[in-house]
Write a protein that holds these residues in place. Structure first.
Motif, PDB file in Angstrom:
ATOM      1  N   ASN A 247       0.838  -1.192   0.000  1.00 49.31           N
ATOM      2  CA  ASN A 247       0.000   0.000   0.000  1.00 49.31           C
ATOM      3  C   ASN A 247       0.878   1.248   0.000  1.00 49.31           C
ATOM      4  O   ASN A 247       1.912   1.294   0.685  1.00 49.31           O
ATOM      5  CB  ASN A 247      -0.920   0.016   1.231  1.00 49.31           C
ATOM      6  CG  ASN A 247      -1.946  -1.089   1.175  1.00 49.31           C
ATOM      7  OD1 ASN A 247      -2.477  -1.397   0.109  1.00 49.31           O
ATOM      8  ND2 ASN A 247      -2.234  -1.700   2.316  1.00 49.31           N
ATOM      9  N   PHE A 248       0.480   2.252  -0.746  1.00 52.98           N
ATOM     10  CA  PHE A 248       1.279   3.472  -0.861  1.00 52.98           C
ATOM     11  C   PHE A 248       0.366   4.630  -1.208  1.00 52.98           C
ATOM     12  O   PHE A 248      -0.768   4.447  -1.653  1.00 52.98           O
ATOM     13  CB  PHE A 248       2.348   3.309  -1.951  1.00 52.98           C
ATOM     14  CG  PHE A 248       1.768   3.084  -3.329  1.00 52.98           C
ATOM     15  CD1 PHE A 248       1.418   4.149  -4.146  1.00 52.98           C
ATOM     16  CD2 PHE A 248       1.559   1.790  -3.797  1.00 52.98           C
ATOM     17  CE1 PHE A 248       0.860   3.944  -5.404  1.00 52.98           C
ATOM     18  CE2 PHE A 248       1.015   1.573  -5.056  1.00 52.98           C
ATOM     19  CZ  PHE A 248       0.658   2.645  -5.860  1.00 52.98           C
ATOM     20  N   THR A 249       0.862   5.837  -1.005  1.00 54.01           N
ATOM     21  CA  THR A 249       0.200   7.034  -1.511  1.00 54.01           C
ATOM     22  C   THR A 249       1.152   7.704  -2.505  1.00 54.01           C
ATOM     23  O   THR A 249       2.373   7.492  -2.455  1.00 54.01           O
ATOM     24  CB  THR A 249      -0.122   8.024  -0.378  1.00 54.01           C
ATOM     25  OG1 THR A 249       1.122   8.516   0.175  1.00 54.01           O
ATOM     26  CG2 THR A 249      -0.955   7.348   0.711  1.00 54.01           C
ATOM     27  N   GLU A 250       0.593   8.509  -3.388  1.00 54.33           N
ATOM     28  CA  GLU A 250       1.426   9.220  -4.365  1.00 54.33           C
ATOM     29  C   GLU A 250       2.442  10.120  -3.662  1.00 54.33           C
ATOM     30  O   GLU A 250       3.590  10.230  -4.095  1.00 54.33           O
ATOM     31  CB  GLU A 250       0.537  10.066  -5.291  1.00 54.33           C
ATOM     32  CG  GLU A 250      -0.343   9.256  -6.229  1.00 54.33           C
ATOM     33  CD  GLU A 250       0.450   8.608  -7.346  1.00 54.33           C
ATOM     34  OE1 GLU A 250       1.470   9.193  -7.769  1.00 54.33           O
ATOM     35  OE2 GLU A 250       0.059   7.514  -7.792  1.00 54.33           O
ATOM     36  N   ASN A 251       2.016  10.736  -2.569  1.00 49.97           N
ATOM     37  CA  ASN A 251       2.923  11.620  -1.834  1.00 49.97           C
ATOM     38  C   ASN A 251       4.093  10.833  -1.246  1.00 49.97           C
ATOM     39  O   ASN A 251       5.251  11.270  -1.318  1.00 49.97           O
ATOM     40  CB  ASN A 251       2.166  12.336  -0.715  1.00 49.97           C
ATOM     41  CG  ASN A 251       3.033  13.380  -0.018  1.00 49.97           C
ATOM     42  OD1 ASN A 251       3.583  14.273  -0.654  1.00 49.97           O
ATOM     43  ND2 ASN A 251       3.164  13.259   1.302  1.00 49.97           N
ATOM     44  N   VAL A 253       5.371   8.005  -2.353  1.00 50.81           N
ATOM     45  CA  VAL A 253       6.254   7.549  -3.426  1.00 50.81           C
ATOM     46  C   VAL A 253       7.099   8.705  -3.962  1.00 50.81           C
ATOM     47  O   VAL A 253       8.291   8.537  -4.251  1.00 50.81           O
ATOM     48  CB  VAL A 253       5.420   6.894  -4.551  1.00 50.81           C
ATOM     49  CG1 VAL A 253       6.293   6.543  -5.740  1.00 50.81           C
ATOM     50  CG2 VAL A 253       4.709   5.652  -4.021  1.00 50.81           C
ATOM     51  N   ASN A 254       6.493   9.869  -4.049  1.00 48.24           N
ATOM     52  CA  ASN A 254       7.241  11.029  -4.523  1.00 48.24           C
ATOM     53  C   ASN A 254       8.369  11.390  -3.558  1.00 48.24           C
ATOM     54  O   ASN A 254       9.493  11.699  -3.983  1.00 48.24           O
ATOM     55  CB  ASN A 254       6.298  12.219  -4.703  1.00 48.24           C
ATOM     56  CG  ASN A 254       6.960  13.372  -5.433  1.00 48.24           C
ATOM     57  OD1 ASN A 254       7.615  13.181  -6.457  1.00 48.24           O
ATOM     58  ND2 ASN A 254       6.812  14.578  -4.899  1.00 48.24           N
ATOM     59  N   GLU A 270      10.490   1.326   2.119  1.00 46.13           N
ATOM     60  CA  GLU A 270      10.236   2.412   1.169  1.00 46.13           C
ATOM     61  C   GLU A 270      10.456   1.929  -0.268  1.00 46.13           C
ATOM     62  O   GLU A 270       9.686   2.275  -1.178  1.00 46.13           O
ATOM     63  CB  GLU A 270      11.149   3.596   1.478  1.00 46.13           C
ATOM     64  CG  GLU A 270      10.777   4.353   2.747  1.00 46.13           C
ATOM     65  CD  GLU A 270      11.779   5.428   3.085  1.00 46.13           C
ATOM     66  OE1 GLU A 270      11.365   6.478   3.608  1.00 46.13           O
ATOM     67  OE2 GLU A 270      12.993   5.230   2.829  1.00 46.13           O
ATOM     68  N   ALA A 271      11.494   1.139  -0.459  1.00 45.76           N
ATOM     69  CA  ALA A 271      11.770   0.616  -1.799  1.00 45.76           C
ATOM     70  C   ALA A 271      10.616  -0.233  -2.303  1.00 45.76           C
ATOM     71  O   ALA A 271      10.219  -0.145  -3.478  1.00 45.76           O
ATOM     72  CB  ALA A 271      13.063  -0.193  -1.791  1.00 45.76           C
ATOM     73  N   LEU A 272      10.049  -1.052  -1.442  1.00 46.67           N
ATOM     74  CA  LEU A 272       8.927  -1.906  -1.847  1.00 46.67           C
ATOM     75  C   LEU A 272       7.702  -1.075  -2.217  1.00 46.67           C
ATOM     76  O   LEU A 272       6.979  -1.411  -3.169  1.00 46.67           O
ATOM     77  CB  LEU A 272       8.582  -2.892  -0.724  1.00 46.67           C
ATOM     78  CG  LEU A 272       9.601  -4.017  -0.504  1.00 46.67           C
ATOM     79  CD1 LEU A 272       9.243  -4.819   0.745  1.00 46.67           C
ATOM     80  CD2 LEU A 272       9.679  -4.936  -1.715  1.00 46.67           C
TER      81      LEU A 272
END
Length: 466
Positions: A247-251, A253-254, A270-272
């Protein structure tokens, strides 16, 4: 039986297998939809100076066998003469019995050079000279090697930064064989790989886009996909240990990407997240362009760090990994499918323990929209031998529809590897022929023969629409 080792009915154990192979499989053209052949050699119609250059150089299957026998690296990837390298391979060949290399070696000598003598120390000098004389003629140029075994389509594999100049040259030529490429963006995904930022700099130049944010990266990759598509590309490929799905958010990942661009440490978690995000973005984009996506899953790469430093990657130091595959692969495919953005997909596993996982996974997403939309790919790498092919065919047959299967590929760096298609077809026909003999399948040659022809050629022709 013929005195030749590679004879007409090699691997075919009864009359039904013989009929299926000779009448329905043998004459089918080859669609090799995944390999690592250098397109420059096709474009230039290279003439190889000797068999070492076309057969041993770059072939880490052979290199591993030679190292196991105790051959010094000087005669494998080192500075020894081409003839001495060949002679050391010839010395190794008798020791490869029961390894697929023994079968492939003699199939390739027979099909390309009409040589039926067994390769060993005693025959090495004769075979080296005979193949050298033949290879030094136009009849054995790179393109003619493809023609010799009835190749119709070749699909190489290129990085997003490639300018595709060799494919463009081929497209403008009179070559009747279709040569395409597959987009391989792994270096943009593995954010913690050494040299990642240097690679992104190269991608910036190729896409002519400054890459300072995650959106910039997506824009650059999409730009390269558009470029590849305009140059006839309709496939992509990924060599991953496993599918990533966090699970991630665009923010998030940026921020992760900016950390990396600022040369700050990115944690494994974080890499995953980043790898999950970019993989989903790429797959949605592939759907937009109606590409076929391929996922080669499960290799444990570069195990020998000392030899990696000396020789670099893809030199024979990889093995089967035991990664968990099912859960995240399911979530990944389901996320794409729920958005109606799941393109045609081929899944390959390297760990044979995952055969049934893959064979059942494809059925979850074959939705009736396209015949065989999600495919369980052929036995790959360590599994592209008789036993591995048979187990893959059986798993797919037991849990899916083998009749929809798109068949074999070489995944090779050698222009002499195409008899692997013949090898696969013989294994397939013998398996079916044996079941006809035992009464497990009807003696309906017309229908079963059609299935053999489809798996050998027609299904891939329809699936890829080359």
């Amino acid at each position: 039986m013929s005195t030749k080792f590679i004879y007409d009915n090699f691997l075919l154990e009864n009359k039904f297998a013989e009929e299926l192979y000779h009448n329905y499989a043998k004459q089918q053209p080859i669609i090799d939809y995944h390999n690592h052949l250098p397109p420059q050699q096709i474009a230039d119609d290279t003439i190889f100076s000797n068999i070492t250059n076309v057969w041993i150089n770059g072939d880490h299957y052979k290199w591993r066998a030679m190292r196991t026998l105790g051959v010094n690296e000087e005669f494998i990837t080192g500075g020894a003469s081409d003839e001495d390298k060949f002679k050391n391979w010839a010395k190794t060949v008798p020791y490869t019995m029961r390894n697929p290399l023994y079968h492939w070696t003699h199939l390739e000598l027979a099909r390309y050079f009409d040589i039926h003598e067994l390769l060993n120390e005693n025959s090495a000098e004769r075979i080296y000279q005979e193949t050298k004389e033949k290879l030094n003629t136009n009849a054995y140029s790179c393109q003619n090697l493809l023609h010799k075994v009835n190749v119709e389509v070749v699909c190489t594999t290129e990085d997003p930064i490639d300018n595709l100049e060799h494919h463009q040259k081929i497209a403008k030529s009179n070559l009747s064989i279709k040569v395409s490429t597959a987009f391989r963006p792994d270096k943009a995904i593995y954010i913690n790989n050494e040299g990642y930022n240097s690679y992104i700099d190269l991608l910036e130049n190729a896409a002519d886009i400054s890459i300072n944010s995650y959106q910039d990266l997506c824009d650059a990759l999409k730009s390269r996909i558009e470029f590849f598509d305009k140059n006839g590309c309709k496939l992509c490929d990924h060599g991953l240990d496993q599918i990533y799905f966090e699970n991630f958010t665009e923010n998030e990942v940026n921020l992760i990407f900016k950390k990396k661009r600022n040369n700050q440490e990115v944690s494994n978690k974080e890499a995953l997240k980043f790898q999950s995000a970019i993989l989903l973005f790429l797959s949605e984009t592939y759907h937009e362009f109606e590409w076929v996506q391929q996922f080669h899953l499960g290799a444990l790469r570069n195990n020998n760090e000392r030899m990696l430093r000396v020789l670099g990657p893809d030199t024979g130091w990889d093995s089967i990994g035991d990664y968990s595959q099912a859960q995240k692969l399911s979530k990944f495919l389901n996320t794409l499918d729920s958005k109606d953005k799941l393109t045609k997909t081929i899944l390959y596993n390297l760990n044979p323990a995952d055969n049934e996982v893959m064979a059942t996974m494809i059925g979850n997403f074959n939705d009736g929209s396209i015949k065989g939309k999600v495919q369980y790919g052929s036995g790959w790498w360590f599994l592209d031998q008789k036993d591995g092919m048979t187990k893959q065919i059986n798993a797919l047959s037991n849990m899916g529809l083998i009749s929809c299967f798109i068949g074999m590929l070489t995944d090779s760096r050698s222009f002499l590897s195409f008899p692997r298609h013949e090898y696969f077809r013989r294994v397939l026909c013998n398996l079916l022929g044996d079941e006809i003999k035992r009464g497990e399948l009807p003696n309906d040659m017309e229908w079963i023969g059609k299935m053999v022809s489809d798996i050998s050629y027609n299904n891939a022709k329809e699936y890829f629409k080359f």
